[in-house]
Scaffold this active site. Structure first.
Site, short mmCIF file in Angstrom:
data_model
loop_
_atom_site.label_atom_id
_atom_site.label_comp_id
_atom_site.label_asym_id
_atom_site.label_seq_id
_atom_site.Cartn_x
_atom_site.Cartn_y
_atom_site.Cartn_z
CG ASP A 56 -3.55 7.21 4.34
OD1 ASP A 56 -4.06 6.33 3.64
OD2 ASP A 56 -2.64 7.00 5.15
CD GLU A 101 -4.34 -1.12 2.68
OE1 GLU A 101 -4.12 0.08 2.42
OE2 GLU A 101 -5.42 -1.52 3.15
CE1 TYR A 128 3.09 2.48 4.29
CE2 TYR A 128 4.94 3.96 3.96
CZ TYR A 128 3.67 3.55 3.63
OH TYR A 128 2.98 4.20 2.64
CB ALA A 188 -5.82 1.37 14.60
N GLY A 189 -4.52 1.85 11.29
CA GLY A 189 -4.83 1.58 9.88
C GLY A 189 -5.99 2.37 9.32
CG LEU A 190 -9.26 2.58 10.95
CD1 LEU A 190 -10.35 2.59 12.01
CD2 LEU A 190 -9.76 1.88 9.69
CB SER A 191 -6.20 7.73 7.53
OG SER A 191 -5.68 7.06 6.46
CB SER A 192 -5.40 8.30 13.57
OG SER A 192 -4.10 7.75 13.59
CG ASP A 247 -0.57 4.82 -1.17
OD1 ASP A 247 0.34 4.00 -0.91
OD2 ASP A 247 -0.95 5.70 -0.37
C1 GLA Z 1 -0.41 3.99 5.12
C2 GLA Z 1 0.12 5.08 4.21
C3 GLA Z 1 -0.61 5.05 2.87
C4 GLA Z 1 -0.58 3.65 2.26
C5 GLA Z 1 -1.01 2.59 3.28
C6 GLA Z 1 -0.84 1.17 2.75
O1 GLA Z 1 -1.73 4.24 5.45
O2 GLA Z 1 -0.06 6.35 4.79
O3 GLA Z 1 -0.04 6.00 1.99
O4 GLA Z 1 0.68 3.37 1.72
O5 GLA Z 1 -0.29 2.72 4.49
O6 GLA Z 1 -1.67 0.97 1.66
#
Ligand code: GLA
Length: 328
Positions: A143, A30, A192, A100-104, A33
């Site tokens: 993502d 995490e 972020y 929520a951390g799941l790439s919506s 990337d």
């Molecule tokens: C988000 C960003 C990703 C990555 C994560 C943290 O999902 O879109 O590119 O940086 O946070 O790992």
């Protein structure tokens, strides 16, 4: 067959098309990337779907808020990359919790890009660019790559500097549970970007997270291959501690969810997933216990939801040649 020789089924192609794009669960790796690190995510069985037909303009309806910035971002990125961009009218639905951390958002952008390009083969970096245009946030490529390149039953050992992917099979003995705390963040809220700037500027604690996390990713890929759940769990829990203490992207709700799910005897380790600050926790568990773990979490953490996730294939058009292979 009638007198005219028709079979009673239209011989013109059905114009309805459906595109799906999965969410992303990151096992480990995490906030590295965008530093050109190597990460270990998989495409998960939550998804965005767009159903509709090609048209002269773009009209997408959704109950989940304003799609305009996403449509505009995807359009511009597709055009800049030289793709032909068409119109589409349709309905957007999603089972991926938003923010929520799941790439919506990556899943939404990929689904829109497929609909507007008629299912073109799209490069992950093009959609990273469209995310930047839509939200103003400069993220990494994890993502979009996962959504576009995921494979059922596999995690992606993804080198974000080169885009190279090694597919790592997920052994049948290892299962995954997501705990959604119900808390939400927006990447655009600035934290972020702030963390990214800090690590890029070489702040020692932030850099300590990045280097220890990178080590854990390579170890995690090795123990995943070997089916060593206990070792994988220890690395995942180590990742959470590092994200909490060194990168400082956890929250009381995420820490609590990690502690609650971690107390289940079938859970080998847990950590926040995605950018952090709010949202979901990922737990690695003995396969077969997912429903039991999820039930326990829902009871102990009112307001949260918990569910099993598994690795599925990348985004694409749904169904055997919707609209492409007419029934005659
Ligand atoms: C988000 C960003 C990703 C990555 C994560 C943290 O999902 O879109 O590119 O940086 O946070 O790992």
């Amino acid at each position: 067959m009638d007198a005219s020789g028709s079979c009673g089924i239209s011989s013109t192609p059905s114009s309805t098309r459906t595109y799906r794009a999965p969410g992303r669960v990151n096992i480990i790796g995490e906030h590295i990337d965008y530093l050109g690190g190597t990460v270990l995510p998989f495409a998960c069985d939550l998804e965005v779907r767009i159903t509709g037909s090609e048209a002269d303009d773009v009209v997408l309806r959704s109950n989940d808020g304003d799609l305009e910035p996403y449509i505009a971002g995807v359009r511009r990125a597709l055009q800049e990359a030289g793709h032909s961009v068409g119109g589409f009218r349709g309905e957007v639905t999603s089972s991926i919790p938003i923010g929520a951390g799941l790439s919506s958002s990556a899943a939404l952008e990929v689904a829109i890009a497929l609909a507007l390009s008629g299912g073109a083969d799209i490069e992950p970096d093009l959609l990273r660019r469209s995310e930047e245009l839509a939200s103003g946030v400069r993220g990494g490529v994890m993502d979009q790559t996962t959504v576009l390149r995921g494979r059922a039953g596999h995690a992606l050992l993804l080198d974000c500097a080169t885009g190279a992917i090694e597919y790592v099979p997920i052994p049948p003995s290892i299962g995954f549970v997501v705990v959604d705390t119900g808390t939400r963040r927006r990447l655009a809220d600035g934290r972020y970007a702030q963390r990214r700037a800090e690590v890029e500027a070489g702040e020692p604690k932030r850099v300590r997270h990045a280097s220890s996390e990178q080590r854990r990713v390579f170890e995690a890929a090795a123990v995943l291959r070997a089916g060593d759940l206990a070792a994988l769990g220890a690395l995942v829990s180590g990742s959470h501690a590092s994200l909490r203490d060194d990168f400082e992207v956890s929250s009381p709700a995420l820490d609590e969810a990690v502690a609650v799910v971690g107390a289940h005897e079938a859970c080998a380790g847990a950590r926040l997933v995605g950018a952090g600050f709010a949202g979901c926790v990922l737990a690695v568990v003995h396969a077969g216990t997912e429903e039991d773990v999820a039930r326990m979490v829902r009871t102990r953490l009112p307001g949260s939801t918990a569910f099993k996730v598994k690795a599925v294939d990348a985004a694409g058009e749904v169904g055997p040649g919707n609209g492409r292979h007419p029934v005659v």
